[in-house]
Design a protein around this motif. Structure first.
Motif, PDB file in Angstrom:
ATOM      1  N   PRO A 291       0.819  -1.221   0.000  1.00 50.55           N
ATOM      2  CA  PRO A 291       0.000   0.000   0.000  1.00 50.55           C
ATOM      3  C   PRO A 291       0.851   1.269   0.000  1.00 50.55           C
ATOM      4  O   PRO A 291       0.322   2.370   0.015  1.00 50.55           O
ATOM      5  N   CYS A 292       2.164   1.089  -0.054  1.00 54.99           N
ATOM      6  CA  CYS A 292       3.082   2.151   0.354  1.00 54.99           C
ATOM      7  C   CYS A 292       4.096   2.480  -0.742  1.00 54.99           C
ATOM      8  O   CYS A 292       4.824   1.595  -1.195  1.00 54.99           O
TER       9      CYS A 292
ATOM     10  N   LYS B 103       7.865   1.858   0.130  1.00 53.97           N
ATOM     11  CA  LYS B 103       8.416   0.498   0.070  1.00 53.97           C
ATOM     12  C   LYS B 103       9.361   0.342  -1.121  1.00 53.97           C
ATOM     13  O   LYS B 103      10.234  -0.516  -1.121  1.00 53.97           O
TER      14      LYS B 103
ATOM     15  N   MET C 103       2.933   5.365  12.954  1.00 54.85           N
ATOM     16  CA  MET C 103       2.536   5.137  11.562  1.00 54.85           C
ATOM     17  C   MET C 103       2.620   6.483  10.852  1.00 54.85           C
ATOM     18  O   MET C 103       2.046   7.469  11.318  1.00 54.85           O
ATOM     19  N   CYS C 104       3.336   6.522   9.755  1.00 54.92           N
ATOM     20  CA  CYS C 104       3.473   7.800   9.041  1.00 54.92           C
ATOM     21  C   CYS C 104       2.138   8.256   8.463  1.00 54.92           C
ATOM     22  O   CYS C 104       1.824   9.445   8.459  1.00 54.92           O
ATOM     23  N   CYS C 105       1.371   7.321   7.940  1.00 51.16           N
ATOM     24  CA  CYS C 105       0.135   7.692   7.240  1.00 51.16           C
ATOM     25  C   CYS C 105      -1.047   7.685   8.210  1.00 51.16           C
ATOM     26  O   CYS C 105      -1.216   6.712   8.955  1.00 51.16           O
TER      27      CYS C 105
ATOM     28  N   GLY D 190      -2.867   4.529   9.300  1.00 52.62           N
ATOM     29  CA  GLY D 190      -1.965   3.393   9.091  1.00 52.62           C
ATOM     30  C   GLY D 190      -1.808   3.083   7.614  1.00 52.62           C
ATOM     31  O   GLY D 190      -2.163   3.889   6.738  1.00 52.62           O
ATOM     32  N   CYS D 191      -1.303   1.892   7.310  1.00 53.12           N
ATOM     33  CA  CYS D 191      -0.989   1.537   5.917  1.00 53.12           C
ATOM     34  C   CYS D 191      -2.235   1.478   5.031  1.00 53.12           C
ATOM     35  O   CYS D 191      -2.115   1.587   3.806  1.00 53.12           O
TER      36      CYS D 191
ATOM     37  N   GLY E 151      -2.015   4.348   2.982  1.00 56.31           N
ATOM     38  CA  GLY E 151      -0.691   4.568   2.391  1.00 56.31           C
ATOM     39  C   GLY E 151      -0.752   5.274   1.046  1.00 56.31           C
ATOM     40  O   GLY E 151      -1.794   5.280   0.373  1.00 56.31           O
TER      41      GLY E 151
HETATM   42  S1  SF4 Z   1       2.201   3.880   7.485  1.00 61.03           S
HETATM   43 FE1  SF4 Z   1       2.354   4.717   5.406  1.00 61.03          FE
HETATM   44  S2  SF4 Z   1       4.568   5.112   5.103  1.00 61.03           S
HETATM   45 FE2  SF4 Z   1       4.362   3.736   6.871  1.00 61.03          FE
HETATM   46  S3  SF4 Z   1       4.603   1.670   5.987  1.00 61.03           S
HETATM   47 FE3  SF4 Z   1       2.395   2.118   6.106  1.00 61.03          FE
HETATM   48  S4  SF4 Z   1       1.899   2.949   4.089  1.00 61.03           S
HETATM   49 FE4  SF4 Z   1       4.123   3.058   4.290  1.00 61.03          FE
END
Ligand code: SF4
Length: 262
Positions: free
Chosen positions: A44-45, A48, A187-189, A192-193, A196
């Motif tokens: 999803p990212c 990656k 989680m950056c997004c 969560g993923c 993403g």
């Molecule tokens: S939270 Fe976002 S940036 Fe982090 S691994 Fe998941 S999709 Fe990737």
């Protein structure tokens, strides 16, 4: 952390991401065919793609992930074919590494990695069965989630930062020595993923909430919901990795980070 907070790198888990753990084990298990194996990860990212290209991600001696396609890219590819993917029935994943638990499923939602880890940590540390695996205090779309978990008398404080913006305050507190937490998920997004950068568009807040609800519904309906109960993970440790944190596990499942300004 490597770019903005290198002084905190020693606090970062050395665990590889699930994508890279799977990849190194897959290639190592098929060692004699690694040259011929071409491993495509559907993720999803967008980040990656960068991760797969990191030079240290070659524990098997070959690049562990050869190509990353985002879920959106896979959707585009499907639309270029004459197949109606919606009509394709479900089938099981290949063994080995095909069995999965609810703990793996919820990794995709903010708080899911924390909840999955706690389900296992509780049982490993206390030796008792965790009767209610629904650790709802770390779920949801709030920016910051906190909880105190009682591991048979030992109180563990955990926090979940639902987006990088929310992590900033935690980072500042850690640097100031005032953070009360033992275990932090970032989680950056947002969400969560499931939210993403490679996910189907639109990825609105409502869409993300729907995806999170679907993930927890899937988890709730599975017979196994704790990672350490996964029969194929158990087999992998018995026959191949031998023990958590052992030599082989360290080589294949962990990594390292270094300060960089790139
Ligand atoms: S939270 Fe976002 S940036 Fe982090 S691994 Fe998941 S999709 Fe990737």
């Amino acid at each position: 952390c490597e770019k903005k907070h290198p002084e905190l790198l020693h606090n970062v888990s050395t665990c590889r991401s699930p994508m890279e753990m799977f990849a190194s084990v897959l290639k190592e298990l098929n060692k004699y065919e690694s040259q011929k194996l071409f491993h495509v990860a559907v993720m999803p990212c967008t980040a990656k793609k960068f991760e797969a290209a990191r030079l240290e991600m070659n524990a098997s001696g070959y690049r562990d992930v050869d190509l990353v396609l985002t879920t959106r890219e896979v959707g585009k590819l499907f639309r270029m074919t004459p197949w109606d993917v919606a009509k394709v029935g479900p089938s099981n994943f290949d063994s080995l590494l095909g069995a999965y638990t609810g703990a793996g499923v919820i990794f995709g939602a903010s708080g899911g990695v924390m909840e999955a880890a706690l389900r296992t940590v509780y049982e490993v540390v206390t030796g008792k069965t965790l009767e209610d695996v629904n650790l709802t205090m770390v779920r949801g779309f709030d920016g910051m989630k906190e909880a105190e978990v009682d591991l048979d008398g030992t109180k563990v404080k955990v926090a979940v930062a639902n987006s990088l913006g929310c992590a900033r305050k935690i980072m500042d507190d850690i640097k100031a020595g005032t953070s009360p937490y033992h275990f932090i998920e970032v989680m950056c997004c947002p969400g969560g993923c499931i939210g993403g950068g490679g996910q189907p568009i639109p990825s609105t807040i409502d869409k993300r909430k729907e995806r999170i609800a679907a993930i927890y519904a899937e988890d709730a309906g599975l017979p196994l919901r704790k990672s350490h109960e996964n029969p194929e993970v158990k087999l992998l440790y018995d026959d191949f990795l031998k023990e958590p944190l052992g030599h082989k596990s360290h080589e294949l499942l962990h990594t390292h980070y270094a300060a960089t300004n790139k």
